[in-house]
Design a protein around this motif. Structure first.
Motif, PDB file in Angstrom:
ATOM      1  N   ARG A  64       0.806  -1.225   0.000  1.00 28.26           N
ATOM      2  CA  ARG A  64       0.000   0.000   0.000  1.00 28.26           C
ATOM      3  C   ARG A  64       0.835   1.270   0.000  1.00 28.26           C
ATOM      4  O   ARG A  64       0.355   2.325  -0.388  1.00 28.26           O
ATOM      5  N   GLY A  65       2.082   1.189   0.456  1.00 26.89           N
ATOM      6  CA  GLY A  65       2.890   2.399   0.513  1.00 26.89           C
ATOM      7  C   GLY A  65       4.361   2.114   0.332  1.00 26.89           C
ATOM      8  O   GLY A  65       4.866   1.083   0.772  1.00 26.89           O
ATOM      9  N   LEU A  66       5.032   3.034  -0.353  1.00 27.61           N
ATOM     10  CA  LEU A  66       6.472   2.967  -0.553  1.00 27.61           C
ATOM     11  C   LEU A  66       7.030   4.333  -0.174  1.00 27.61           C
ATOM     12  O   LEU A  66       6.608   5.351  -0.723  1.00 27.61           O
ATOM     13  N   ILE A  67       7.948   4.358   0.760  1.00 25.50           N
ATOM     14  CA  ILE A  67       8.517   5.616   1.236  1.00 25.50           C
ATOM     15  C   ILE A  67       9.947   5.709   0.735  1.00 25.50           C
ATOM     16  O   ILE A  67      10.718   4.751   0.838  1.00 25.50           O
ATOM     17  N   TYR A  68      10.291   6.876   0.205  1.00 19.89           N
ATOM     18  CA  TYR A  68      11.601   7.115  -0.389  1.00 19.89           C
ATOM     19  C   TYR A  68      12.316   8.216   0.380  1.00 19.89           C
ATOM     20  O   TYR A  68      11.680   9.135   0.896  1.00 19.89           O
ATOM     21  N   LEU A  69      13.654   8.133   0.414  1.00 20.71           N
ATOM     22  CA  LEU A  69      14.458   9.138   1.108  1.00 20.71           C
ATOM     23  C   LEU A  69      15.618   9.559   0.218  1.00 20.71           C
ATOM     24  O   LEU A  69      16.266   8.729  -0.414  1.00 20.71           O
ATOM     25  N   GLY A  70      15.854  10.851   0.202  1.00 18.54           N
ATOM     26  CA  GLY A  70      16.985  11.403  -0.534  1.00 18.54           C
ATOM     27  C   GLY A  70      17.075  12.890  -0.257  1.00 18.54           C
ATOM     28  O   GLY A  70      16.055  13.576  -0.178  1.00 18.54           O
ATOM     29  N   GLY A  71      18.277  13.406  -0.093  1.00 17.73           N
ATOM     30  CA  GLY A  71      18.434  14.832   0.173  1.00 17.73           C
ATOM     31  C   GLY A  71      17.756  15.281   1.445  1.00 17.73           C
ATOM     32  O   GLY A  71      17.188  16.370   1.500  1.00 17.73           O
ATOM     33  N   VAL A  79      -0.311   3.021  -3.085  1.00 18.88           N
ATOM     34  CA  VAL A  79      -0.959   2.084  -3.991  1.00 18.88           C
ATOM     35  C   VAL A  79      -2.399   1.912  -3.515  1.00 18.88           C
ATOM     36  O   VAL A  79      -2.642   1.469  -2.396  1.00 18.88           O
ATOM     37  N   ILE A  80      -3.359   2.292  -4.372  1.00 24.65           N
ATOM     38  CA  ILE A  80      -4.767   2.170  -3.985  1.00 24.65           C
ATOM     39  C   ILE A  80      -5.284   0.771  -4.336  1.00 24.65           C
ATOM     40  O   ILE A  80      -4.586  -0.025  -4.973  1.00 24.65           O
ATOM     41  N   LYS A  81      -6.512   0.470  -3.933  1.00 28.07           N
ATOM     42  CA  LYS A  81      -7.071  -0.879  -4.080  1.00 28.07           C
ATOM     43  C   LYS A  81      -7.015  -1.424  -5.499  1.00 28.07           C
ATOM     44  O   LYS A  81      -6.787  -2.602  -5.703  1.00 28.07           O
ATOM     45  N   LYS A  82      -7.236  -0.580  -6.495  1.00 28.41           N
ATOM     46  CA  LYS A  82      -7.217  -1.049  -7.884  1.00 28.41           C
ATOM     47  C   LYS A  82      -5.806  -1.322  -8.389  1.00 28.41           C
ATOM     48  O   LYS A  82      -5.633  -1.850  -9.474  1.00 28.41           O
ATOM     49  N   GLY A  83      -4.781  -0.957  -7.609  1.00 28.98           N
ATOM     50  CA  GLY A  83      -3.405  -1.180  -8.008  1.00 28.98           C
ATOM     51  C   GLY A  83      -2.742   0.025  -8.644  1.00 28.98           C
ATOM     52  O   GLY A  83      -1.591  -0.048  -9.056  1.00 28.98           O
ATOM     53  N   ASP A  84      -3.456   1.134  -8.727  1.00 31.85           N
ATOM     54  CA  ASP A  84      -2.866   2.354  -9.276  1.00 31.85           C
ATOM     55  C   ASP A  84      -1.972   3.015  -8.230  1.00 31.85           C
ATOM     56  O   ASP A  84      -2.235   2.956  -7.036  1.00 31.85           O
ATOM     57  N   VAL A  85      -0.924   3.680  -8.720  1.00 34.46           N
ATOM     58  CA  VAL A  85       0.067   4.307  -7.852  1.00 34.46           C
ATOM     59  C   VAL A  85      -0.047   5.820  -7.953  1.00 34.46           C
ATOM     60  O   VAL A  85      -0.193   6.371  -9.050  1.00 34.46           O
ATOM     61  N   TYR A  86       0.026   6.492  -6.799  1.00 31.84           N
ATOM     62  CA  TYR A  86       0.009   7.943  -6.728  1.00 31.84           C
ATOM     63  C   TYR A  86       1.238   8.422  -5.976  1.00 31.84           C
ATOM     64  O   TYR A  86       1.608   7.865  -4.949  1.00 31.84           O
ATOM     65  N   TYR A  87       1.871   9.457  -6.503  1.00 31.02           N
ATOM     66  CA  TYR A  87       3.088  10.036  -5.938  1.00 31.02           C
ATOM     67  C   TYR A  87       2.732  11.280  -5.143  1.00 31.02           C
ATOM     68  O   TYR A  87       1.902  12.083  -5.564  1.00 31.02           O
ATOM     69  N   HIS A  88       3.393  11.447  -3.977  1.00 31.63           N
ATOM     70  CA  HIS A  88       3.194  12.664  -3.196  1.00 31.63           C
ATOM     71  C   HIS A  88       4.514  13.156  -2.623  1.00 31.63           C
ATOM     72  O   HIS A  88       5.305  12.395  -2.069  1.00 31.63           O
ATOM     73  N   ASP A  89       4.733  14.450  -2.801  1.00 34.98           N
ATOM     74  CA  ASP A  89       5.868  15.167  -2.221  1.00 34.98           C
ATOM     75  C   ASP A  89       5.309  16.517  -1.802  1.00 34.98           C
ATOM     76  O   ASP A  89       4.996  17.358  -2.648  1.00 34.98           O
ATOM     77  N   CYS A 112      12.725   6.680  -6.909  1.00 31.40           N
ATOM     78  CA  CYS A 112      11.646   7.565  -7.332  1.00 31.40           C
ATOM     79  C   CYS A 112      12.165   9.005  -7.323  1.00 31.40           C
ATOM     80  O   CYS A 112      12.470   9.551  -6.255  1.00 31.40           O
ATOM     81  N   ARG A 113      12.325   9.553  -8.509  1.00 31.91           N
ATOM     82  CA  ARG A 113      12.741  10.948  -8.664  1.00 31.91           C
ATOM     83  C   ARG A 113      14.006  11.274  -7.867  1.00 31.91           C
ATOM     84  O   ARG A 113      14.065  12.260  -7.138  1.00 31.91           O
ATOM     85  N   GLY A 114      14.985  10.397  -7.988  1.00 31.82           N
ATOM     86  CA  GLY A 114      16.276  10.615  -7.345  1.00 31.82           C
ATOM     87  C   GLY A 114      16.367  10.173  -5.900  1.00 31.82           C
ATOM     88  O   GLY A 114      17.405  10.341  -5.265  1.00 31.82           O
ATOM     89  N   ARG A 115      15.313   9.599  -5.361  1.00 31.62           N
ATOM     90  CA  ARG A 115      15.327   9.137  -3.978  1.00 31.62           C
ATOM     91  C   ARG A 115      15.272   7.608  -3.941  1.00 31.62           C
ATOM     92  O   ARG A 115      14.733   6.981  -4.839  1.00 31.62           O
ATOM     93  N   SER A 116      15.787   7.038  -2.856  1.00 25.75           N
ATOM     94  CA  SER A 116      15.870   5.585  -2.719  1.00 25.75           C
ATOM     95  C   SER A 116      14.780   5.058  -1.787  1.00 25.75           C
ATOM     96  O   SER A 116      14.472   5.674  -0.756  1.00 25.75           O
ATOM     97  N   LEU A 117      14.258   3.896  -2.133  1.00 29.85           N
ATOM     98  CA  LEU A 117      13.241   3.234  -1.318  1.00 29.85           C
ATOM     99  C   LEU A 117      13.820   2.908   0.054  1.00 29.85           C
ATOM    100  O   LEU A 117      14.889   2.320   0.163  1.00 29.85           O
ATOM    101  N   CYS A 118      13.108   3.327   1.114  1.00 31.53           N
ATOM    102  CA  CYS A 118      13.601   3.065   2.461  1.00 31.53           C
ATOM    103  C   CYS A 118      12.589   2.345   3.354  1.00 31.53           C
ATOM    104  O   CYS A 118      12.964   1.765   4.357  1.00 31.53           O
ATOM    105  N   MET A 119      11.294   2.345   2.966  1.00 32.49           N
ATOM    106  CA  MET A 119      10.274   1.648   3.758  1.00 32.49           C
ATOM    107  C   MET A 119       9.170   1.129   2.865  1.00 32.49           C
ATOM    108  O   MET A 119       8.820   1.761   1.868  1.00 32.49           O
ATOM    109  N   LEU A 120       8.611  -0.007   3.274  1.00 31.63           N
ATOM    110  CA  LEU A 120       7.463  -0.609   2.590  1.00 31.63           C
ATOM    111  C   LEU A 120       6.329  -0.752   3.599  1.00 31.63           C
ATOM    112  O   LEU A 120       6.571  -1.106   4.767  1.00 31.63           O
ATOM    113  N   ILE A 121       5.107  -0.504   3.152  1.00 32.65           N
ATOM    114  CA  ILE A 121       3.952  -0.667   4.025  1.00 32.65           C
ATOM    115  C   ILE A 121       2.974  -1.618   3.331  1.00 32.65           C
ATOM    116  O   ILE A 121       2.550  -1.368   2.206  1.00 32.65           O
ATOM    117  N   TYR A 122       2.638  -2.697   4.031  1.00 36.41           N
ATOM    118  CA  TYR A 122       1.656  -3.668   3.544  1.00 36.41           C
ATOM    119  C   TYR A 122       0.459  -3.631   4.494  1.00 36.41           C
ATOM    120  O   TYR A 122       0.628  -3.473   5.696  1.00 36.41           O
TER     121      TYR A 122
END
Length: 125
Positions: A64-71, A79-89, A112-122
């Motif tokens: 359901r969620g992917l958290i990225y860190l950089g800078g 990730v919503i129920k239908k499997g579509d992904v939305y980006y937020h900054d 994602c946009r120069g940042r590295s994946l640091c956490m996953l949420i299921y």
């Protein structure tokens, strides 16, 4: 009663490094969310679902969620129920989220946009 218990020192089977604790999962009480923190540079093979346990007590979770860190800044893909992904900054998009399409069509889920994946949420299905 606790959902997760700790075991003794265990070596990581991916990198061989020492772990602080090893969670033991119980399907008797299933937590609604699982959050995994990733070491810098670690790129696990990810799936849209995660199954823990064996039948009849098996538990299915969805990514359901992917958290990225950089800078020194965090961003997120949701990730919503239908499997579509939305980006937020918050600094870039403010209160809005930007649609990126289906999870299956994201080329590189580890960056994602120069940042590295640091956490996953299921979350439990």
């Amino acid at each position: 009663k606790r959902n997760l218990n700790t075991a003794g020192d265990v070596r990581c089977h991916f990198c061989g490094g020492a772990t602080e604790r090893s969670p033991v999962f119980s399907t008797q009480v299933r937590p609604p969310f699982l959050v995994f923190a990733l070491n810098s540079g670690f790129k696990p093979r990810l799936g849209a679902t995660l199954t823990l346990g064996e039948s009849p007590g098996k538990v299915l979770y969805k990514l359901r969620g992917l958290i990225y860190l950089g800078g020194n800044h965090f961003t997120v893909r949701t990730v919503i129920k239908k499997g579509d992904v939305y980006y937020h900054d918050g600094m870039e998009t403010g209160r809005s989220c930007t649609g990126e399409g289906p999870l299956s069509e994201i080329d590189d889920i580890h960056t994602c946009r120069g940042r590295s994946l640091c956490m996953l949420i299921y979350s439990v299905v």
